[in-house]
Design an enzyme around this catalytic site. Structure first.
Site, short mmCIF file in Angstrom:
data_model
loop_
_atom_site.label_atom_id
_atom_site.label_comp_id
_atom_site.label_asym_id
_atom_site.label_seq_id
_atom_site.Cartn_x
_atom_site.Cartn_y
_atom_site.Cartn_z
N ASP A 136 0.88 -1.15 0.10
CA ASP A 136 -0.02 -0.07 -0.04
C ASP A 136 0.89 1.18 0.06
O ASP A 136 0.18 2.41 -0.54
CB ASP A 136 -0.96 0.01 1.39
CG ASP A 136 -2.35 -0.67 1.08
OD1 ASP A 136 -2.65 -0.78 -0.20
OD2 ASP A 136 -2.62 -1.29 1.77
N VAL B 140 -14.06 1.21 -10.43
CA VAL B 140 -13.73 2.18 -11.70
C VAL B 140 -13.48 1.01 -12.99
O VAL B 140 -12.97 -0.02 -12.77
CB VAL B 140 -12.57 2.98 -11.64
CG1 VAL B 140 -13.11 4.02 -10.65
CG2 VAL B 140 -11.35 2.22 -10.80
N CYS C 273 16.89 -6.31 -11.41
CA CYS C 273 17.26 -7.13 -10.13
C CYS C 273 17.65 -8.66 -10.66
O CYS C 273 18.80 -8.67 -11.54
CB CYS C 273 16.56 -6.94 -8.93
SG CYS C 273 17.47 -7.12 -7.42
N HIS D 157 15.52 -1.30 -8.23
CA HIS D 157 14.06 -1.19 -8.44
C HIS D 157 13.46 -0.10 -9.12
O HIS D 157 12.91 0.72 -8.26
CB HIS D 157 13.24 -2.03 -7.29
CG HIS D 157 13.68 -3.52 -7.38
ND1 HIS D 157 12.95 -4.73 -7.67
CD2 HIS D 157 14.53 -4.05 -6.23
CE1 HIS D 157 13.44 -5.64 -7.26
NE2 HIS D 157 14.69 -5.16 -6.36
N GLU E 13 10.83 0.33 -10.29
CA GLU E 13 9.38 0.48 -10.31
C GLU E 13 9.03 1.20 -9.03
O GLU E 13 7.70 1.61 -9.09
CB GLU E 13 8.77 -0.80 -10.45
CG GLU E 13 9.12 -1.87 -9.15
CD GLU E 13 10.42 -2.59 -9.29
OE1 GLU E 13 11.36 -2.26 -10.09
OE2 GLU E 13 10.62 -3.67 -8.44
N1 GLN Z 1 17.65 -12.87 -5.40
C1 GLN Z 1 18.70 -11.94 -5.97
C2 GLN Z 1 19.42 -11.24 -4.83
O1 GLN Z 1 19.45 -11.39 -3.65
C3 GLN Z 1 17.72 -10.75 -6.57
C4 GLN Z 1 16.68 -9.86 -5.75
C5 GLN Z 1 15.69 -9.35 -6.34
O2 GLN Z 1 15.63 -9.48 -7.39
N2 GLN Z 1 15.27 -8.35 -5.58
O3 GLN Z 1 20.47 -10.45 -5.02
#
Ligand code: GLN
Length: 535
Positions: A71, A241, A381, A507, A509
């Site tokens: 959230d 929606v 990642c 990340h 995102e």
């Molecule tokens: N498993 C991988 C790591 O620990 C990638 C982790 C992930 O994708 N957040 O480095």
């Protein structure tokens, strides 16, 4: 002095309390108020970081490195305001703090009890997000009223209101108003019961948000108002929606709920301005171009597992003038049927973060398919790790190349454990977490994408690119285009001679917003649109 809005839920879970809270945050922000969001989760894990995606969905990471409830992602996406480690408390974290205090002797011999000690700890946690820069705290209580686990939180809210003063707190209760198709009518009884449970605890809501699949007529609102003791105008409808969750704030704005809250709390605020938001929603709904993007993961059937990635793809789509549809692909199915059978005709391929061995070979096959067929590829990642392993095996001709996460004995550990991770024993909260800077190489694709030479992105991982292989990868056409400022960690790889092939250790995102899409998602979707057109 800050004011407080509390959002509780009743009847069933998954009512969209988080999106309701986030929408209210956006509306208040659009009136010039400075808001911060907070979420309480009644379970006993100290944070969701160790939980399985089946239990919990995505783990959202903040700039300051907290592993939190998804959230918080909605809160950030809707308001643009950053959350921090005090924006998410679980029962586990509350108890952890109390037990540490007890062991230190802080309670001076008292018997430590749910009331008053746990409730006081909860009240302190609410106050922990208050700063001079905050006008309104919007605090969501996870779970539903009537759960044994959420009782201490509700009792704390009752005490909190007594402490802060009635006019400084506003209670919003989100309930389900089901439509019975056989009877052809909506039912208000579950809402009445749920509000009844709240009243038993001593909380009378100031507003009821009714999740509903049909419009509620005046009589229904009147009935709820009467039985639940809430002003009729404060019985608000949250209709399902049609196109995008980002329509909900517009639905709420049409019912003027921000004004009801602002008046209820005695706040002063400016005029509402939702122009950029409306523009985003219009662009999403009206986009004519379509593009299909595959997310190749382990939890393909779980929408919540890759929540922020899905949202970011939609943000990128709106920026690229395209409507994104997401093909959820099981990496294991690729292992069974081959990449072509599953991925043919796709606009772009994304491999998200992940852990462990299940589905890994399927992910690597997806990378190979993207690389060889010049399909835009975005590895996040673990998805970057997969891209590195794929190139090592198939281009550098190191067939046993692997990550030590899955194969500790590989002779070519192209991805391996970070030095500081080698001594880590506990699983919770011990990864490389939160925002870190990264330098972007001159002339790289990502430097052009971001339009700057240094960025900050959020991380959550233990393993990284093995520096012993830098030269081999560069010679094979994989540019190491993002490096930590100390030169030690490869944070971004990109493939030369490919239309769009980027792997990032972080990340992105977590930082994409509808009205401020992340540049990597924007350009990945744009490249996928281009690829779709060419087919
Ligand atoms: N498993 C991988 C790591 O620990 C990638 C982790 C992930 O994708 N957040 O480095």
């Amino acid at each position: 002095m800050a004011k407080f809005i509390f959002v509780t839920g009743g009847v069933v879970s998954s009512l969209g309390k988080g999106i309701t809270a986030a929408s209210i945050g956006l509306l208040l922000k659009s009136r010039g108020l400075r808001v911060i969001h907070q979420k309480f989760d009644p379970y006993l894990n100290v944070d969701p970081g160790t939980m399985n995606p089946y239990q919990h969905g995505e783990v959202y990471v903040t700039d300051d490195g907290a592993e939190t409830d998804l959230d918080l992602g909605h809160y950030e996406r809707f308001t643009g305001a950053k959350t921090n480690k005090n924006c998410n408390f679980t029962s586990g974290r509350i108890y952890d703090s109390i037990i540490k205090k007890e062991r230190r002797g802080d309670y001076l011999g008292a018997t430590v009890q749910v009331v008053p000690h746990v409730t006081a700890e909860i009240c302190d946690s609410i106050r922990s997000v208050v700063t001079p820069e905050v006008d309104v705290v919007i605090c969501e209580i996870g779970g539903t009223v009537g759960d044994i686990e959420s009782l201490p939180f509700l009792e704390a809210l009752r005490l909190f209101r007594a402490d802060e003063g009635r006019t400084n707190c506003f209670f919003i209760h989100v309930t389900l108003v089901p439509y019975l198709h056989m009877a052809g009518e909506v039912k208000t009884k579950p809402t009445q019961h749920s509000v009844g449970r709240l009243r038993e605890i001593g909380i009378i809501p100031d507003m009821i948000v009714c999740r509903t699949e049909v419009r509620l007529d005046k009589d229904v609102r009147k009935k709820i108002s009467l039985f639940c003791n809430v002003d009729e105008e404060a019985v608000v409808e949250a209709i399902d929606v049609e196109n995008t969750i980002y329509e909900l704030p517009l639905e709420f704005a049409a019912q003027d709920i921000d004004t009801i809250i602002i008046d209820g709390l005695g706040l002063r605020a400016g005029r509402r301005n939702l122009r950029a938001w409306r523009d985003y929603v219009d662009r999403t709904i009206n986009a004519e171009q379509k593009v299909e993007i595959a997310i190749v993961g382990k939890y393909c059937e779980l929408i919540d597992a890759y929540k922020s990635i899905r949202e970011s793809l939609h943000h990128g789509g709106a920026a690229a003038g395209a409507r994104v549809s997401i093909r959820s692909v099981s990496a294991e199915e690729i292992e069974e049927k081959g990449a072509k059978a599953i991925l043919a005709g796709i606009g772009g391929i994304l491999v998200p973060g992940g852990f462990g061995g299940r589905g890994v070979e399927g992910k690597i096959l997806a990378v190979k398919y993207a690389r060889e067929n010049k399909i835009p590829y975005f590895g996040i990642c673990y998805g970057m790790h997969m891209a590195v392993i794929e190139l090592a095996r198939n281009v550098l001709k190191l067939p046993d190349a692997d990550t030590t996460e899955n194969n500790p004995n590989s002779k070519n550990p192209v991805i391996h454990l970070m030095e500081e991770q080698k001594k880590v024993m506990n699983l919770g909260g011990t990864m490389r977490l939160g925002a870190f800077p990264c330098d972007l190489a001159k002339g790289s694709l990502v430097r052009k994408t971001y339009g700057k030479d240094q960025i900050s992105e959020r991380h959550r991982h233990r393993y990284e690119f093995n520096n012993d292989y830098r030269k081999q990868f560069e010679d094979a056409g994989m540019a190491l285009s993002g490096i930590s400022p100390n030169g030690m960690l490869v944070e971004i790889v990109e493939l030369k001679g490919h239309p769009w092939f980027v792997g990032v250790q972080f990340h992105p995102e977590f930082k994409s917003r509808p009205i401020d899409p992340h540049p990597l998602f924007r350009d990945f979707v744009a490249a996928s649109v281009k690829n779709t057109r060419q087919e």
